[in-house]
Design a protein around this motif. Structure first.
Motif, PDB file in Angstrom:
ATOM      1  N   GLU A  16       0.822  -1.206   0.000  1.00 58.98           N
ATOM      2  CA  GLU A  16       0.000   0.000   0.000  1.00 58.98           C
ATOM      3  C   GLU A  16       0.865   1.268   0.000  1.00 58.98           C
ATOM      4  N   PHE A 117      -4.828   2.151   4.963  1.00 63.98           N
ATOM      5  CA  PHE A 117      -6.082   2.306   4.233  1.00 63.98           C
ATOM      6  C   PHE A 117      -6.735   3.663   4.480  1.00 63.98           C
ATOM      7  N   TYR A 133      -8.898  -1.709  -2.311  1.00 71.98           N
ATOM      8  CA  TYR A 133      -7.996  -2.305  -1.323  1.00 71.98           C
ATOM      9  C   TYR A 133      -8.375  -3.775  -1.111  1.00 71.98           C
TER      10      TYR A 133
END
Length: 214
Positions: A16, A117, A133
């Protein structure tokens, strides 16, 4: 921290971070000043915060909190000031340099997923970038937020009185009027971030959305 949990979560966090860096590489300079979803911070501030937390160790966190008078918000502000440079490109380079780190403040490892996130969306939604995600890991972050008090960054109180149901996974939490949405939308809402009215449905959606706002 179990070795198994670490081996599952850190690769997601690293992935991420890299994805966010790639999104930011083509961001026009003026968009770095766009207000993020994180109250009081622009996009540049959030990136600086991500650099700071990636560098933070358990012992270092305790020392920093002592210097900040055990004021969590003040410590965060000092961290942003420390890592934010005059040039967004340099701040991004600093983020790139810590992309594979596995240091962490003294908190459950699920907080690294929450950070990846939620802060990822703090930035992307501010500048009109979309990302999907990994649902299973978003659910892990959501479960953590739902058991964590708001005063330490969670969303336990915001979720009380509703039945939260994920639209794309076998997940539900609580009792009350239904609030249905993607795991990402539910995570953002319980974390105190604004979501679009169309992202949540169900008998409790409107009231829940109003309550979840900061």
């Amino acid at each position: 921290m179990s070795a198994r949990l670490s081996s599952v979560i850190w690769p997601v966090v690293h992935s991420e971070r890299l994805a966010l860096i790639q999104d930011l590489e083509s961001l026009p300079p003026q968009q770095w000043e766009a207000p993020s979803l994180c109250p009081g911070w622009d996009v540049h501030d959030v990136v600086a915060h991500l650099v700071d937390t990636a560098k933070t160790t358990r012992l270092g966190f305790l020392r920093r909190m002592m210097m900040a008078g055990f004021d969590f918000d003040r410590d965060n502000a000092l961290g942003v000031a420390r890592e934010r440079t005059e040039d967004p490109g340099r701040t991004l380079a600093g983020f790139r340099a810590v992309v594979d780190r596995t240091s962490s403040p003294p908190a459950p490892l699920a907080t690294r997923l929450v950070e990846a996130f939620v802060h990822g969306e703090d930035i992307r939604r501010a500048v009109g970038i979309e990302r999907d995600y990994p649902t299973a890991h978003v659910i892990t972050a959501l479960r953590y937020q739902l058991k964590t008090p708001a005063k330490i960054g969670g969303g336990k109180e915001r979720a009380q009185g509703w039945r939260l149901v994920a639209s794309e996974a076998a997940f539900e939490h609580g009792t009350g009027h239904d609030v249905r949405g993607t795991a990402k939308a539910l995570l953002l809402a319980v974390s105190g971030r604004p979501v679009m009215p169309s992202e949540l449905t169900g008998a409790g959606a409107e009231a829940f959305t109003q309550r979840a706002r900061p």
